[in-house]
Design an enzyme around this catalytic site. Structure first.
Site, PDB file in Angstrom:
ATOM      1  CG  ASP A  32      30.422 -12.694 -41.372  1.00 60.08           C
ATOM      2  OD1 ASP A  32      30.827 -11.869 -40.518  1.00 60.08           O
ATOM      3  OD2 ASP A  32      29.860 -12.372 -42.434  1.00 60.08           O
ATOM      4  CG  ASP A  36      27.417 -17.679 -38.720  1.00 61.01           C
ATOM      5  OD1 ASP A  36      26.838 -16.723 -38.126  1.00 61.01           O
ATOM      6  OD2 ASP A  36      27.578 -17.716 -39.946  1.00 61.01           O
ATOM      7  CG  LEU A  82      13.785  16.981 -36.418  1.00 57.61           C
ATOM      8  CD1 LEU A  82      14.933  16.348 -37.202  1.00 57.61           C
ATOM      9  CD2 LEU A  82      14.331  17.872 -35.309  1.00 57.61           C
ATOM     10  CD  GLU A 112      22.677  14.546 -34.463  1.00 56.06           C
ATOM     11  OE1 GLU A 112      21.662  13.883 -34.768  1.00 56.06           O
ATOM     12  OE2 GLU A 112      22.943  14.912 -33.317  1.00 56.06           O
ATOM     13  CE  LYS A 114      14.593  14.618 -41.280  1.00 54.57           C
ATOM     14  NZ  LYS A 114      13.908  13.459 -41.820  1.00 54.57           N
ATOM     15  CG  ASP A 116      14.945   8.492 -46.303  1.00 54.17           C
ATOM     16  OD1 ASP A 116      13.965   8.677 -45.545  1.00 54.17           O
ATOM     17  OD2 ASP A 116      14.890   8.571 -47.539  1.00 54.17           O
ATOM     18  CE1 TYR A 226      25.985   4.458 -37.305  1.00 51.82           C
ATOM     19  CE2 TYR A 226      24.838   5.033 -39.341  1.00 51.82           C
ATOM     20  CZ  TYR A 226      25.972   4.566 -38.684  1.00 51.82           C
ATOM     21  OH  TYR A 226      27.073   4.230 -39.409  1.00 51.82           O
ATOM     22  CE  LYS A 317      13.540  16.056 -45.871  1.00 57.90           C
ATOM     23  NZ  LYS A 317      12.138  16.040 -45.456  1.00 57.90           N
ATOM     24  CB  CYS A 417      16.895  -0.735 -86.422  1.00 56.73           C
ATOM     25  SG  CYS A 417      17.690   0.842 -86.083  1.00 56.73           S
ATOM     26  CB  CYS A 420      18.157   1.826 -90.531  1.00 61.20           C
ATOM     27  SG  CYS A 420      18.705   0.321 -89.711  1.00 61.20           S
ATOM     28  CB  CYS A 449      20.286  -1.796 -85.189  1.00 61.26           C
ATOM     29  SG  CYS A 449      20.304  -1.443 -86.956  1.00 61.26           S
ATOM     30  CB  CYS A 455      21.691   1.819 -88.882  1.00 59.92           C
ATOM     31  SG  CYS A 455      20.723   2.528 -87.545  1.00 59.92           S
TER      32      CYS A 455
HETATM   33  S1  IVH Z   1      16.102  14.077 -33.951  1.00 65.89           S
HETATM   34  C1  IVH Z   1      13.407  16.245 -31.350  1.00 65.89           C
HETATM   35  N1  IVH Z   1      18.076  13.317 -35.498  1.00 65.89           N
HETATM   36  O1  IVH Z   1      13.676  12.659 -38.739  1.00 65.89           O
HETATM   37  C2  IVH Z   1      14.187  15.668 -32.438  1.00 65.89           C
HETATM   38  N2  IVH Z   1      15.864  12.819 -36.183  1.00 65.89           N
HETATM   39  O2  IVH Z   1      11.463  14.731 -38.839  1.00 65.89           O
HETATM   40  C3  IVH Z   1      13.649  14.383 -32.929  1.00 65.89           C
HETATM   41  N3  IVH Z   1      15.727  11.562 -38.277  1.00 65.89           N
HETATM   42  O3  IVH Z   1      11.216  11.132 -36.792  1.00 65.89           O
HETATM   43  C4  IVH Z   1      14.362  13.755 -34.019  1.00 65.89           C
HETATM   44  N4  IVH Z   1      17.881  11.402 -38.617  1.00 65.89           N
HETATM   45  O4  IVH Z   1      12.917   9.628 -38.008  1.00 65.89           O
HETATM   46  C5  IVH Z   1      16.736  13.352 -35.324  1.00 65.89           C
HETATM   47  N5  IVH Z   1      19.945  12.655 -36.735  1.00 65.89           N
HETATM   48  C6  IVH Z   1      18.597  12.704 -36.562  1.00 65.89           C
HETATM   49  C7  IVH Z   1      17.707  12.107 -37.480  1.00 65.89           C
HETATM   50  C8  IVH Z   1      16.333  12.203 -37.258  1.00 65.89           C
HETATM   51  C9  IVH Z   1      16.671  11.089 -39.067  1.00 65.89           C
HETATM   52  C10 IVH Z   1      14.263  11.398 -38.537  1.00 65.89           C
HETATM   53  C11 IVH Z   1      13.512  10.762 -37.425  1.00 65.89           C
HETATM   54  C12 IVH Z   1      12.441  11.734 -37.026  1.00 65.89           C
HETATM   55  C13 IVH Z   1      12.374  12.632 -38.217  1.00 65.89           C
HETATM   56  C14 IVH Z   1      11.979  14.023 -37.785  1.00 65.89           C
END
Ligand code: IVH
Length: 713
Positions: A32, A36, A82, A112, A114, A116, A226, A317, A417, A420, A449, A455
């Site tokens: 790092d 910098d 989705l 893949e 999903k 968050d 990503y 999910k 406590c 007791c 305590c 106790c």
């Molecule tokens: S594909 C047509 N791939 O999930 C497909 N979405 O409910 C469009 N998300 O708005 C989305 N990981 O924010 C895709 N590997 C992934 C994802 C992903 C997270 C989220 C994304 C999207 C929401 C869809």
């Protein structure tokens, strides 16, 4: 080109290269500090020669001026959402529909995580990042380009190696901006230290950061990215499959999750779901499920869309880890060492497949920080095997009277406590104590305590500990019966266990069953109890023959775990000298520091603790005693030795005993005072520490040769 221009170009290349290796290849090349330094050099050059500053320069990642607002961006190709699947059955239906419609069996899917976070679209024209937008309603989003530039995982230019001479005229890359957990924790720790506002969770952190009008604020948030899809493209040769497209994006410089894979068949998809679900808690970022996408683009096209979601993809999910519920009461539990732990009693709620009725509030500080009150609606979270916890209060939903005042006052931690009535004291937990007398404490204090074995809550926990497998190993004495033994006054101290008769146990069990609604009437009336009681009395009798280290551990002296009990037993050989040892004598024991020495001496200074020991002896509890296994003489007198790694000729304990017999002090940690370290197979950090400090290291052969030359006295 001037020398300055050439150097600026060179610096940009080096910086983007370092970024790429860090974020995409996961193979950092420079520290790092060096990054910098290069960045500062480039900033200096651009300041002196403003004409050298380009929008894609890494210096632009630090965040420029404050924006008046966000421009609207119309997505030329809408950003879809989705459909969700919440069960295996729904996944099966999804796959079967595709198989039916396409007339193929077992088509391949890109599988893949999903993520968050927050979906965004990044637009590159002729290889340069020109604009980035949020999803918005799918048709129109907000231009958050300035904030996205501050995210180092997002390339400002496409990599030349991949594009050859001509970059695509237009390339829109879609993916998720997220906040890694470590960054989230560090950010919140910093905010707590400085009195700033903490983030509720990494997802909110990511979304909130992108909506900052001051990009410098976004730059201070640890965000990452990503890629998982494409928007419009021009001059980009599209591969045949989604998975190949992700590889192409990776080559262009976009990070793609290393968890992405290809699978087929319902069982293949579900296996991926299960595998990732198991690893979920250990991933460096939050995910809320997995996404299955038909891999071949021609098959995707044949499936098409329904309203705003593709028919060729689905999000499977995970069960939610966080749920809303209400607090019915706040109670305080007392542990074996007397620590008072507040718990929220909750209206039952299903969290990630388990019914949760209690959640820990950790300590008084945490209650104050959250301001949890009875009646509050709260978010509870459960992750993996950890105890469910209250994450946050939904203040809007706090019950209020007609005047708008909260119905319940802030919770006040009890001063005595609850089990007791003894007074409580704040005790700081010792992390480490050194022989030199230095003590390191953990942050915050536990409220404890002062009642000790007076106790009942501590008495119950003391009995649970006493009977546990690694202590006196009394099988069949579950917590329910221990509670009853204390509540119905069958036992006051652990020694009383040895005075109970078969009839007493049967009577106690009848009382325990009677007050317990979960025990069926047939059992209450039944006679099966006698076998249980016989076994239990047998187990208690058997536990009379024990060892000194087990008794020491079973007594439950604070901070005396199994290993300290073992070293004490070896060092003194018998119980009386331990009971009579001064603190000064106790710190002579390897690994016993001043704090633990004071705990041991303090424990045996209490008359009631000595009485318990005497009562155990009177009840026939015995253990072999012998001479102390240490000597002030011998060839290793005055030497401190540390054993680490596995030995093949004997156990580490045995080697320790033999070294002690030759006068050595055996210690658990390496310091400058260590005379030598015996390093066996697969030795780790202690060996490294020894090498770092220049402490002499012996291998097993050298140890054996030494022991051979110096037979025990
Ligand atoms: S594909 C047509 N791939 O999930 C497909 N979405 O409910 C469009 N998300 O708005 C989305 N990981 O924010 C895709 N590997 C992934 C994802 C992903 C997270 C989220 C994304 C999207 C929401 C869809």
């Amino acid at each position: 080109m001037t020398a300055a221009a050439a150097r600026a170009a060179e610096l940009r290349r080096l910086l983007e290269d370092a970024n790429h290796r860090y974020h995409v290849l996961d193979d950092p090349a420079i520290p790092d500090a060096e990054y910098d330094a290069l960045l500062r050099e480039l900033q200096g050059l651009e300041q002196a020669n403003p004409e050298l500053r380009t929008p894609d320069s890494p210096t632009q990642r630090v965040g420029a001026g404050i924006l008046p607002g966000f421009e609207q961006v119309v997505h030329e190709q809408p950003m879809l959402s989705l459909n969700n699947a919440f069960s295996d059955e729904e996944v099966r239906e999804f796959v079967q529909r595709i198989e039916r419609q396409l007339g193929v069996a077992d088509p391949a899917f890109s599988v893949e995580p999903k993520l968050d976070g927050l979906a965004i679209s990044l637009r590159y024209e002729d290889g340069v990042f020109v604009r980035g937008a949020t999803r918005g309603d799918g048709a129109t989003g907000e231009d958050v380009t300035q904030n996205l530039r501050t995210i180092h995982a997002i390339p400002l230019t496409l990599r030349r190696e991949a594009t050859g001479s001509a970059a695509p005229a237009v390339l829109e890359v879609r993916g998720e901006v997220y906040m890694p957990r470590a960054g989230f924790e560090a950010y919140n720790a910093r905010m707590r230290d400085t009195g700033g506002k903490v983030l509720a969770n990494p997802r909110n952190g990511a979304a909130g950061s992108l909506r900052q009008l001051d990009p410098r604020l976004a730059a201070a948030r640890p965000l990452s990215f990503y890629a998982y899809g494409l928007g419009v493209t021009a001059g980009f040769e599209l591969p045949d499959t989604h998975s190949a497209m992700l590889q192409a994006l990776k080559a262009l410089g976009f990070p793609v999750s290393p968890e992405v894979a290809v699978a087929s068949g319902v069982s293949g998809l579900l296996a991926y779901f299960a595998r990732l679900g198991q690893r979920r808690d250990g991933l460096p970022y939050d995910i809320d499920g997995v996404v299955y996408k038909l891999d071949r683009y021609d098959q995707q096209a044949a499936m098409g869309y329904v309203s705003r979601a593709p028919r060729w993809a689905i999000a499977h999910k995970f069960p939610a880890q966080e749920q809303l519920t209400t607090v019915e009461a706040i109670e305080v539990q007392v542990g074996r060492t007397g620590a008072l732990t507040p718990v929220a009693r909750l209206a039952p709620v299903q969290v990630a497949g388990v019914t949760v009725t209690n959640a820990t509030l950790h300590n008084a500080d945490q209650i104050a920080r959250l301001d949890v009150r009875v009646g509050d609606t709260v978010i509870v979270r459960r992750a993996g095997d950890v105890i469910p916890e209250v994450v946050r209060v939904i203040e809007d939903q706090r019950p209020r009277d007609a005047a708008g005042q909260p119905l319940h006052a802030p919770y006040v931690f009890p001063e005595t406590c609850p089990a007791c009535g003894s007074h409580t004291e704040a005790v700081r937990k010792v992390l480490r104590s050194t022989k030199a007398g230095g003590i390191e404490y953990a942050e915050g204090a536990a409220i404890v305590c002062s009642g000790g074995l007076f106790c009942p809550a501590q008495r119950k926990q003391a009995l649970v500990h006493f009977a546990s497998r690694r202590a006196m190993d009394i099988e069949g004495l579950g917590e329910r019966f221990i509670e009853a033994l204390v509540d119905f006054d069958y036992v006051r101290t652990v020694a009383d266990l040895y005075t109970l008769t078969l009839d007493a146990f049967l009577e106690m069990k009848r009382l325990a069953d009677e007050r317990d609604d979960t025990v069926p009437e047939t059992v209450k009336a039944g006679k099966v109890a006698s076998k249980w009681a016989e076994n239990l009395v047998g187990a208690i009798a058997d536990s009379r023959q024990t060892t000194l280290e087990r008794v020491l551990f079973a007594l439950g002296i604070r901070d005396v775990g199994e290993s300290t009990a073992r070293t004490l037993a070896r060092h003194f050989g018998a119980l009386d000298p331990i009971m009579d040892a001064s603190e000064a004598a106790l710190v002579e024991v390897p690994d016993v520091g001043p704090v633990v020495a004071a705990r041991i001496a303090g424990f045996f200074a209490e008359a009631h603790n000595r009485e318990v020991v005497q009562a155990l002896r009177d009840a026939g509890v015995t253990w072999p005693e012998g001479p102390p296994q240490r000597s002030a003489e011998g060839p290793l007198a005055g030497k401190t030795v540390v054993l680490t790694g596995g030995l093949s000729a004997m156990s580490r304990d045995e080697a320790g005993d033999r070294l002690q017999a030759l006068g050595a002090k055996v210690s658990g940690s390496v310091s400058k005072k260590t005379s030598f370290v015996v390093a066996g197979e697969a030795a780790g950090s202690k060996l490294a520490k020894a090498e770092e400090l220049g402490v002499e290291v012996w291998d097993e052969a050298r140890l054996l040769a030494f022991l051979n030359d110096h037979p025990a006295p």
